[in-house]
Design a protein around this motif. Structure first.
Motif, mmCIF file in Angstrom:
data_model
loop_
_atom_site.group_PDB
_atom_site.id
_atom_site.type_symbol
_atom_site.label_atom_id
_atom_site.label_comp_id
_atom_site.label_asym_id
_atom_site.label_seq_id
_atom_site.Cartn_x
_atom_site.Cartn_y
_atom_site.Cartn_z
ATOM 1 N N THR A 30 0.825 -1.213 0.000
ATOM 2 C CA THR A 30 0.000 0.000 0.000
ATOM 3 C C THR A 30 0.859 1.263 0.000
ATOM 4 O OG1 THR A 30 -0.094 0.241 2.417
ATOM 5 C CG2 THR A 30 -1.774 -1.158 1.411
ATOM 6 N N THR A 32 -0.050 5.895 0.145
ATOM 7 C CA THR A 32 -1.127 6.780 0.603
ATOM 8 C C THR A 32 -1.796 7.575 -0.520
ATOM 9 O OG1 THR A 32 0.472 8.523 1.101
ATOM 10 C CG2 THR A 32 -0.133 7.072 2.925
ATOM 11 N N SER A 33 -1.238 7.523 -1.741
ATOM 12 C CA SER A 33 -1.868 8.332 -2.795
ATOM 13 C C SER A 33 -2.156 7.510 -4.045
ATOM 14 C CB SER A 33 -0.968 9.515 -3.156
ATOM 15 O OG SER A 33 0.109 9.071 -3.955
ATOM 16 N N VAL A 49 -4.405 1.904 -2.193
ATOM 17 C CA VAL A 49 -4.225 3.100 -1.364
ATOM 18 C C VAL A 49 -4.711 2.792 0.054
ATOM 19 C CG1 VAL A 49 -5.048 5.454 -0.936
ATOM 20 C CG2 VAL A 49 -4.432 4.753 -3.252
ATOM 21 N N ASN A 51 -4.612 4.997 3.836
ATOM 22 C CA ASN A 51 -4.141 6.026 4.758
ATOM 23 C C ASN A 51 -4.734 5.697 6.117
ATOM 24 O OD1 ASN A 51 -3.619 8.220 6.353
ATOM 25 N ND2 ASN A 51 -3.764 9.663 4.649
ATOM 26 N N ASN A 53 -4.742 7.107 8.776
ATOM 27 C CA ASN A 53 -5.352 8.211 9.528
ATOM 28 C C ASN A 53 -6.808 8.418 9.143
ATOM 29 O OD1 ASN A 53 -2.950 8.776 10.774
ATOM 30 N ND2 ASN A 53 -2.298 10.219 9.200
ATOM 31 N N ILE A 75 5.845 1.917 8.362
ATOM 32 C CA ILE A 75 5.401 3.316 8.524
ATOM 33 C C ILE A 75 6.225 3.978 9.621
ATOM 34 C CG2 ILE A 75 3.441 4.791 9.052
ATOM 35 C CD1 ILE A 75 1.639 2.428 8.396
#
Ligand SMILES: NC(=O)c1ccc[n+]([C@@H]2O[C@H](COP(=O)([O-])OP(=O)(O)OC[C@H]3O[C@@H](n4cnc5c(N)ncnc54)[C@H](OP(=O)(O)O)[C@@H]3O)[C@@H](O)[C@H]2O)c1
Length: 263
Positions: A30, A32-33, A49, A51, A53, A75
């Protein structure tokens, strides 16, 4: 064929994925974008993708990772994750199935600078700071995953266009010229992770740092010379320091570091 899921196809995670694929592992991961995901997919790596958060597509990701034998979380505890690092890392692992074995890339920054010979069981926690966030995260992983987990405390990462001497270039008042360095090359880390999977080496905690512990000044002067950049400026002041011990890893995995940064 063993299947591996990497949360975080970043500076370490992406070349790790490529190396594992070259060695016939089935790898997915994975970022994040969307943009980065598309680029990685173009290179033939199965990617989605995520994220952590945002908590958007967990069911989709659980399905994606459901067949993985191994999970690797890369991470870093950056500023946005800092306060909730433990939860973020546990959330990442929870996307995998119950039988999946987990590898977590922690850091030798977990040892305080007063830890002259930093061996794996020599952590002294003082107050709530960066170090304790990492420590609490490691503890939570061990509690939840125990014998299915291996934690790697990585030294300062070097390689593939990343070298601390470049970031420090031009500085003239760097402290601790005689403190020992604790660094490791990207390729060695990748090889170690592959070996851990191949040898099914779990319920372990390893320092991952090369053999070379020459002084910061010696090391940086040498590296600056090799790169043709001016030597760094150190102040003539030394405080207590740490020296990260790599013997446990070397013995257990019968591993020799390829990069020791000696001349
Ligand atoms: N740098 C060092 O010297 C050092 C020293 C010791 C240990 N370490 C550890 O080594 C590991 C790898 O570091 P690295 O330099 O490869 O890091 P990196 O290049 O920053 O890669 C981090 C990866 O995690 C992803 N990520 C970041 N935040 C996320 C979030 N909220 N949710 C989901 N994914 C997220 C990033 O996505 P994108 O690809 O989309 O950005 C990226 O793929 C980390 O665990 C770090 O703590 C580093």
């Amino acid at each position: 064929m063993k299947s591996i899921g990497i949360v975080g196809l970043g500076w370490l995670g992406l070349p790790l994925a490529k190396h594992l694929i070259q060695h016939n592992f089935n790898v997915k991961g994975t970022v994040t974008s969307l943009d980065k995901m598309n680029k990685i997919k173009e290179e033939g790596i199965d990617c989605k993708v995520l994220n952590l958060n945002l908590q958007e597509n967990e069911t989709e990701l659980s399905d994606f990772f459901s067949t993985c034998d191994y999970a690797i979380i890369t991470i870093p505890p950056n500023k946005t994750l800092f306060s909730s690092y433990e939860n973020v890392v546990l959330k990442a692992f929870s996307l995998f199935n119950d039988a999946t074995k987990v590898i977590f890339t922690s850091s030798t920054s977990i040892y305080s600078d007063t830890n002259a010979d930093a061996v794996e069981d020599s952590i002294k926690l003082t107050d709530y700071n960066f170090t304790s966030q990492l420590f609490l995260t490691e503890k939570a992983i061990l509690k939840k995953y125990g014998e299915k987990s291996t934690i790697l405390r990585l030294g300062g990462l070097i390689g593939d266009n990343r070298h601390p001497v470049k970031y420090l270039s031009g500085k003239s008042n760097l402290p601790n010229p005689t403190a020992p360095i604790n660094v490791v090359h990207q390729e060695d880390v990748i090889e170690i992770i592959k070996k851990i999977i191949e040898e099914d080496c779990f319920l372990e905690l390893f320092n991952v740092c090369c053999d070379n512990h020459q002084s910061r000044k010696e090391f940086y002067d040498n590296e600056a010379k090799k790169m043709g950049i001016p030597a760094l400026g150190f102040i003539n002041e030394n405080s207590i320091h740490k020296k990260v011990n790599n013997q446990k890893l070397k013995k257990k995995l019968n591993f020799e570091f390829k990069y020791n940064f000696f001349d």
